[in-house]
Design a protein around this motif. Structure first.
Motif, short mmCIF file in Angstrom:
data_model
loop_
_atom_site.label_atom_id
_atom_site.label_comp_id
_atom_site.label_asym_id
_atom_site.label_seq_id
_atom_site.Cartn_x
_atom_site.Cartn_y
_atom_site.Cartn_z
N PHE A 91 30.25 9.96 77.10
CA PHE A 91 29.28 9.89 76.01
C PHE A 91 29.96 10.32 74.71
CE2 PHE A 91 26.59 10.41 79.72
CZ PHE A 91 25.51 9.59 79.46
N PRO A 92 29.70 9.64 73.60
CA PRO A 92 30.15 10.17 72.31
C PRO A 92 29.34 11.40 71.95
CG PRO A 92 28.84 8.19 72.00
CD PRO A 92 29.04 8.33 73.47
N TYR A 93 30.03 12.43 71.51
CA TYR A 93 29.35 13.69 71.22
C TYR A 93 28.77 13.65 69.81
CZ TYR A 93 28.25 18.62 71.05
OH TYR A 93 27.58 19.81 70.95
N GLU A 94 27.46 13.45 69.73
CA GLU A 94 26.73 13.43 68.46
C GLU A 94 25.50 14.30 68.62
OE1 GLU A 94 25.96 9.45 67.22
OE2 GLU A 94 28.00 8.76 67.65
N PRO A 95 25.60 15.60 68.30
CA PRO A 95 24.50 16.53 68.51
C PRO A 95 23.23 16.09 67.79
CG PRO A 95 26.52 17.70 67.98
CD PRO A 95 26.79 16.26 67.74
N PHE A 145 21.37 6.43 78.83
CA PHE A 145 20.98 7.07 77.57
C PHE A 145 20.83 8.57 77.79
CE2 PHE A 145 19.65 2.72 77.50
CZ PHE A 145 19.85 2.28 76.20
N LYS A 146 21.31 9.33 76.82
CA LYS A 146 21.22 10.80 76.94
C LYS A 146 21.04 11.41 75.55
CE LYS A 146 23.86 14.87 78.46
NZ LYS A 146 22.74 15.67 78.06
N PRO A 157 32.08 21.81 69.25
CA PRO A 157 31.35 20.64 69.76
C PRO A 157 32.02 19.94 70.92
CG PRO A 157 31.37 20.65 67.37
CD PRO A 157 32.29 21.74 67.80
N ILE A 158 33.30 19.66 70.81
CA ILE A 158 33.96 18.86 71.83
C ILE A 158 34.25 19.65 73.09
CG2 ILE A 158 36.40 19.21 71.37
CD1 ILE A 158 34.49 15.88 71.83
N PHE A 201 32.06 14.41 77.35
CA PHE A 201 31.84 14.08 75.94
C PHE A 201 33.15 13.66 75.28
CE2 PHE A 201 27.52 14.96 75.55
CZ PHE A 201 27.19 16.12 76.25
N LEU A 202 33.04 12.67 74.39
CA LEU A 202 34.19 12.18 73.63
C LEU A 202 33.94 12.37 72.14
CD1 LEU A 202 34.78 8.80 75.51
CD2 LEU A 202 35.98 10.96 75.90
#
Length: 268
Positions: A91-95, A145-146, A157-158, A201-202
């Motif tokens: 998943f792309p890490y987008e908080p 989806f998450k 974050p990462i 996470f990416l």
């Protein structure tokens, strides 16, 4: 013979008589009760042995079943599905946003296979499609989806790890049929856990092979979804308005009626 010799002889005789007592009349030191030579005693001994043998048989069956279950769990599960990625969801890490992952699912068996997704976080995650049936050799790309929670305690974050897990289960089905949720409930003993998928996470700002592959899979999943939404082309006659056929069919009908009229008014 003296008094001492007489006492010695009497002691030796008592010891000898004691040694001549049959073995079945003595009590053993290992805790087992002594047996008896009477018929009633033999019957009392025989009955517990019969019950013991029956209990032993039941115990043997139970032990065999337990060993079979343990052996079955030790053998590797025969995979029906090939997953790509095989054991992770990226998943792309987008908080604070809902992000997407993708996984390619292919049926590598010779029969139809039903699959089903499960997650430990059903309130923040869902799959599209969450289940389905694949024909032999058929594949599809499922989208996951998450919602990404914001970091806590000044975590980078990462480096933030997720405890959310996904599970893909499979079930062999006979022939072509529509998917029904009851399939997995009715055949619980035939259900196999294909894989437990971990969340990774990416960094969306940093290019890497996993991120590029994810974007490519998501694009393919969207294209497949759009193609399924398009109505299928009808190869039959098209209807133009209510009760009217296309011009070609109308012309054919008019030519046929004209021919009938000519043949009807011909020379007699």
């Amino acid at each position: 013979m003296g008094v001492v010799d007489e006492e010695k002889s009497e002691g030796e005789e008592k010891v000898w008589n004691l040694c001549r007592i049959p073995f079945w009349q003595t009590s053993s030191s290992n805790g087992f009760s002594s047996s008896s030579s009477s018929s009633m005693g033999n019957h009392n001994v025989y009955q517990p042995q019969t019950q013991s043998s029956q209990l032993g048989e039941r115990s043997t069956v139970t032990s065999t079943n337990a060993l079979f279950s343990m052996a079955k769990s030790l053998f590797p599960t025969q995979r029906r599905l090939k997953l790509d990625p095989p054991n992770k969801l990226y998943f792309p890490y987008e908080p604070g946003k809902q992000v997407r992952s993708a996984i390619d699912i292919k049926n590598t068996s010779k029969s139809h296979v039903a699959f089903k997704f499960q997650t430990t976080a059903p309130k923040s995650c869902y799959m599209r499609p969450p289940e389905g049936i694949l024909a032999p050799g058929e594949s599809l790309i499922a989208t996951v989806f998450k919602f990404v929670e914001p970091p806590e305690n000044n975590e980078k974050p990462i480096e933030r790890k997720s405890r959310v897990k996904f599970k893909i289960m499979s079930l062999k089905v006979k022939g072509e049929k529509d998917y029904a949720p009851e399939l997995f409930d009715e055949q619980k003993d035939q259900v196999s856990v294909e894989q437990i998928l971990l969340v990774v996470f990416l960094d969306p700002e940093r290019a890497c092979p996993a991120l590029e592959k994810l974007r490519r899979q998501l694009a393919e999943a969207e294209a497949a979804l759009e193609s399924r939404k398009k109505p299928q082309e009808d190869t039959g006659p098209r209807i133009v308005g209510e009760g009217l056929v296309i011009d070609e069919w109308k012309e054919r009908r008019e030519r046929y009626l004209a021919k009938q009229q000519v043949e009807g008014v011909g020379p007699t």
